[in-house]
Write an enzyme that holds these catalytic residues in place. Structure first.
Site, short mmCIF file in Angstrom:
data_model
loop_
_atom_site.label_atom_id
_atom_site.label_comp_id
_atom_site.label_asym_id
_atom_site.label_seq_id
_atom_site.Cartn_x
_atom_site.Cartn_y
_atom_site.Cartn_z
N GLU A 1 0.81 -1.22 0.00
CA GLU A 1 0.00 0.00 0.00
C GLU A 1 0.85 1.27 0.00
O GLU A 1 0.81 2.07 0.93
CB GLU A 1 -0.97 -0.02 1.20
N GLU B 1 -4.64 -10.14 0.56
CA GLU B 1 -5.44 -10.00 1.77
C GLU B 1 -6.89 -10.28 1.39
O GLU B 1 -7.39 -9.78 0.38
CB GLU B 1 -5.32 -8.61 2.38
#
Length: 1022
Positions: free
Chosen positions: A456, A527
């Protein structure tokens, strides 16, 4: 200031550190692999222990040169190393997810930068055979300066990486003084914005390595598999004299200790290494997670021995499918942080072992080191235990996404997110450094099958360069980087060095759309299934999707453990755990850090048990109850079921075992193939019947004992009368009563005979009171219930629920009438669920029937206003006297179960105390429900209240109200209401994983426009 501002200088990442290298532990002789006991090496001097420590709120408060020889540390405190200084009362903990805890102003950090001065004395004895000394720090957050005996040694940053200094010339025989200054923030803080508690200090091991002048310094072992065996290629660099390579012998031993290959190094023209050796192994045993076979490689030189382990395996892509050892890869993975409620991010070998062993025991085969390198022995344990690893660089600049923007359109947010750091050339050196620190140190670990550039951060030139270097340096593994799907309007980004497309929390439809495009790269859910609180609820659905597509190579559940700070025991005996905001921090993200499959102390959540059975090694794909023919599918990738497990089966009728046995597989069932066994059912003519097939480990493996339960299947069986006979009996035998007398007023209908006295409220359409044998059953009037204490995965939908005033809803009646017979009273009522300021939620026509034996039946026909969102639940809520403490039910147990979270349980008769049905999530929420129940009975010493429906029901029985669970922030704060709260539900909304994942699937939503709830309550004397 007593130190230069390296901590705000992007051009100074390290000063005087040694070049990046692979991790190993040298010794003077063969002392074994030194994985579990590396401190036993005679060339390692561990410097851990209690160090002198002084904390300063600002670097500007540190004026004295504490590192100088002879400095008096009498006023210093002591602190453990490894350790986190916040755990010992210095500074305070802070949890934040995306947002930076400091202004977004890279490379600058707050001027009042907290720091800690460490001083440690140790004894050093020179060794003529190993005169060189190297000081290693395996983890320091965030940056640090080092002195020995008053002389400056160097500087380093990157919290989760090893920093090594040559300190040979700084040491003296006898007592030496090591001084370290650690700062809380540095320019590296902008690249360490991971979703975790922000903790500071020397949190991993510190040690000296004694080594010869001429020595093997770095090596890179790769393996390839051919028709004639395996080829082991080892490239290396040496320090010291030029003949060091020639004097180093290589020996490879198999697991049994036999030598299978020998060799020596020769000069080569490799760009990264000066020497190379190639060794061949015939008939090699390959490494995989199900059979983690390891060879030993010994590097033998005159005064040093290095022993490492080799796993022979190959990874490659064919189109969009990953193959590992020519087998299609499916990653059954979980994300893991270093986290402990007492020691914080300072976790040791024992703590890491516990995590990894539990993962193996719950059917995981992979782990992602989110979002930074772990301690070196973490990867060695994954080699040994058998876990694929995605090794992730210590790089996350998520906080740049939250910068203030006048134009908050998502495209502009992404553009600006990229520009700050990820697409900023000034950060290429720092990004490259973090990538190399990850790859170089762990390049020899066979468990690592994929390199991740970080997490991220957006995308841009920094990652293009890092990916390019990684693919050139190590073409034997795959690369991934989730944030690579972000684009720019300035130019077209280069994604060519990414092998695997990583995505987080995609909706099922997004995955289908990706697959419909015939992709050229595999898709990996880096994820998914956000395991926060009571969750996740979509594991089975993702499993089915992963099995559907070869190109969907699996996923990694977010995440392994809840992060919280243990603060001792409350007066009620419960543990006190703090999360974000509990430490007085202004910037925090609450309990979003408590999103694991295990509690902080590693007690399994019910979600972990759910995962284990969803990912069981085998499944029954068809069963013929007449012939007993059972087709099993082997979901293992490398192991034959015949060699791995055996079956135990049992047939139950109404929860009672009527047939059972064990089956040792006589025929092979190869990986990903199907085979047939015969399982006799012997089905009774009456009763609700199931066949349960359990998979048990055939032979213990050091991590799991022989006969360990690996998972199970439950198969419904058909017979002449499939009704639960116990439920039938319970519903037909109530109290012994006579003629029912009815008294009516404007407000009430009172019904009584010699067995009971009931009061029905005509204004609510529900019972106000119920008593039998002269004792009240209810503490409060009966309620219709559409609210539940929001789960963590309800964190988004609960805003809609509250906007709809579901939490303030109540029942009103429009009209009520009745018909009375000698042994029965029928009540007709038109009611609605309403709340202030909004239109009615549900319009209901209900028919109640009270019979002389005290039983109460109701049939409710509901019409929902579809302007409203899905309902949290629908059912009756009864506040029973608190002496109703015993519960017996037939349904899915023994753990809590919901419509989309029920695979860890099976149908049976279960008994429990009410208090034991509570799942004590650290942030209180809906818990303890049981779905698909034929009946539930709640008892005190004298009486039992039973409930059953025309269809199966769900129920909760709790000492706490849903209001209490809604309003309290911590489990230890909960106060019992003084009643046994029994919720009898038509259904509850599913659990899902929408705290971070996709919206709950429609099939699990309680969002029918019309539905009927038909339930019966019966009282029995005990």
């Amino acid at each position: 200031m007593i130190v230069p501002k390296h901590y705000e200088n992007l051009n100074v990442l390290h000063e005087n550190t040694m070049p990046h290298r692979a991790y190993y532990m040298p010794a003077s002789k063969d002392m074994g692999s030194l994985v579990h006991d590396r401190e036993k090496s005679d060339r390692m001097e561990l410097l851990n222990g209690n160090w002198k420590f002084q904390f300063y709120k600002s670097i500007y408060d540190l004026q004295e040169k504490f590192y100088e020889a002879g400095y008096d540390t009498k006023g210093f405190d002591e602190i453990p190393v490894p350790g986190i200084w916040q755990n010992y009362g210095y500074d305070s903990h802070q949890y934040t997810n995306v947002r930076y805890p400091i202004p977004l102003d890279p490379p600058y950090v707050p001027q009042e930068n907290p720091c800690g001065a460490y001083v440690h004395q140790f004894e050093y004895k020179k060794d003529s055979k190993a005169p060189k000394a190297y000081l290693n720090f395996e983890g320091v957050d965030s940056c640090f300066y080092v002195w020995i005996n008053g002389v400056y040694v160097g500087y380093s940053q990157v919290a989760h990486a090893t920093s090594e200094f040559d300190v040979t010339d700084h040491l003296k025989e006898g007592t030496n003084t090591l001084a370290v200054l650690v700062l809380k923030w540095c320019d590296g803080t902008y690249l360490e914005d991971q979703d975790k508690f922000r903790m500071t200090g020397i949190f991993r091991d510190v040690y000296l390595l004694k080594r010869p002048e001429s020595v093997l310094y770095d090596y890179f072992t790769t393996t390839s598999i051919g028709e004639n065996g395996a080829e082991i290629e080892i490239r290396a660099n040496f320090l010291g004299e030029s003949n060091a390579a020639e004097n180093t012998k290589i020996v490879i031993r198999n697991h049994e200790g036999n030598t299978v290959a020998t060799g020596t190094f020769k000069k080569c023209d490799d760009e990264n290494f000066a020497y190379k050796a190639v060794l061949d192994i015939t008939t090699p045993v390959l490494w995989n997670p199900e059979q983690p076979y390891l060879y030993q490689v010994l590097f033998l030189s005159e005064n040093e021995v290095i022993i490492d382990r080799i796993g022979i395996r190959e990874i490659h892509c064919e189109g969009s499918v990953i193959y590992i050892n020519d087998v299609k890869a499916k990653f059954k993975g979980v994300n893991r942080h270093d986290s402990d409620p007492i020691t914080g991010s300072a976790v040791n070998m024992k703590q890491i072992k516990k995590d990894l062993i539990m993962m193996k025991q719950h059917n995981f085969n992979a782990v992602r080191s989110s979002h930074y390198p772990n301690s070196p022995y973490f990867y060695q344990l994954c080699d040994e235990y058998g876990l694929f690893v995605i090794a992730e660089a210590d790089n996350e600049s998520h906080g740049t996404q939250t910068q203030y923007l006048k134009n908050s359109e998502w495209e502009n947010v992404v553009e600006q997110w990229n520009k700050r750091i990820a697409n900023n050339p000034d950060f290429i050196p720092a990004t490259m450094d973090r990538t190399r620190l990850c790859v170089e140190r762990e390049k020899n670990r066979p468990c690592i099958v994929m390199w991740s550039m970080g997490n991220e951060c957006g995308y841009g030139c920094t990652f293009e360069e890092s990916l390019k270097w990684t693919k050139e340096f190590d073409p034997t593994r795959l690369t991934t980087y989730e944030s690579a799907f972000y684009q720019s309007t300035d130019r077209e980004y280069d994604y060519s060095n990414i092998d695997v497309v990583g995505r987080m929390y995609p909706a099922f439809s997004e995955i289908d759309e990706y697959m419909e495009k015939n992709p050229d790269k595999p898709l990996l859910l880096v994820e998914y299934c956000h395991a926060m609180g009571n969750g996740p609820g979509d594991l089975e659905d993702y499993f089915e999707l992963i099995q559907k597509y070869d190109s969907l190579c699996g996923g990694f559940v977010w995440e392994w453990c809840d992060h919280a700070i243990y603060k001792g025991q409350a007066e009620n005996g419960k543990g006190i755990y703090y999360y974000g905001g509990d430490h007085g921090e202004e910037i925090h993200d609450g309990n979003f850090c408590m999103d694991g499959l295990v509690y902080p102390d590693r007690t399994p959540h019910t979600g972990l048990k759910e995962y284990k059975n969803v990912y069981r090694p085998a499944r029954v794909v068809s069963y013929d109850q007449i012939t007993g023919k059972t087709i099993l599918h082997n979901y293992m990738n490398y192991v034959d079921l015949k060699d791995y497990l055996y079956l135990a089966y049992e047939t139950t009728a109404d929860g009672k075992i009527v047939n059972s046995g064990c089956i040792r597989l006589a025929e092979s069932i190869a990986p990903q193939q199907e085979g047939t066994v015969i399982i006799p059912a012997n089905i009774p003519e009456r009763g609700k019947c199931f066949l349960k097939v359990k998979y048990l480990l055939k032979s213990g493996n050091g991590l799991q004992e022989t006969d360990s339960l690996l998972g199970f299947d439950e198969i419904p069986l058909q017979n002449e009368d499939g009704r639960n006979q116990n439920a039938v009996m319970l519903m037909e035998t109530g109290l012994v009563g006579g003629f029912i007398k009815v008294t009516e007023s404007d407000r009430y209908l009172e019904m009584e005979n010699n067995a009971f006295h009931y009061v029905f409220n005509k204004l609510t359409g529900l019972f106000e009171n119920m008593s039998a044998a002269g004792e009240n059953i209810l503490d409060r009037p009966m309620e219709l219930n559409i609210w539940r204490a929001p789960t963590d995965n309800d964190r988004k939908i609960k805003l809609e629920w509250m906007d709809a005033h579901y939490d303030q809803s109540y029942v009103r009646a429009y009209e009520t009438s009745y018909q009375a017979e000698e042994s029965k009273v029928t009540i007709f009522t038109h009611i609605a669920v309403v709340a202030a300021t909004v239109q009615k939620v549900l319009d209901i026509h209900a028919v109640w029937e009270v019979t002389s034996d005290g039983s109460v039946s109701v049939k409710m026909n509901m019409v929902k206003d579809m302007e409203f969102p899905m309902l949290p639940r629908f059912g009756l809520r009864l506040f029973l006297k608190d002496n109703f403490k015993n519960v017996t039910y037939y349904g899915i147990g023994p753990d809590e179960s919901y419509v989309d979270k029920c695979r860890s349980g099976s149908h049976g008769v279960y008994t429990s105390k009410v208090e034991d049905l509570h799942e004590d999530y650290l942030r209180p929420q809906e818990n303890g429900s049981h779905t698909d129940c034929d009946y539930v009975c709640v008892s005190n010493d004298k009486m039992t209240l039973s409930a059953a429906g025309k269809k199966t029901i769900a129920f909760n029985a709790s000492e706490y109200t849903q209001e209490e669970l809604t309003n309290k922030k911590h489990g230890y704060e909960l106060e019992k209401c003084g009643s046994t709260v029994l919720c009898i539900d038509y259904s509850q909304n599913g659990i899902g994983s929408n705290s971070c994942g996709p919206v709950l699937s429609e099939k699990y939503q309680l969002n029918e426009e019309k539905f009927t709830f038909d339930v019966k309550l019966v009282l029995h004397n005990r």
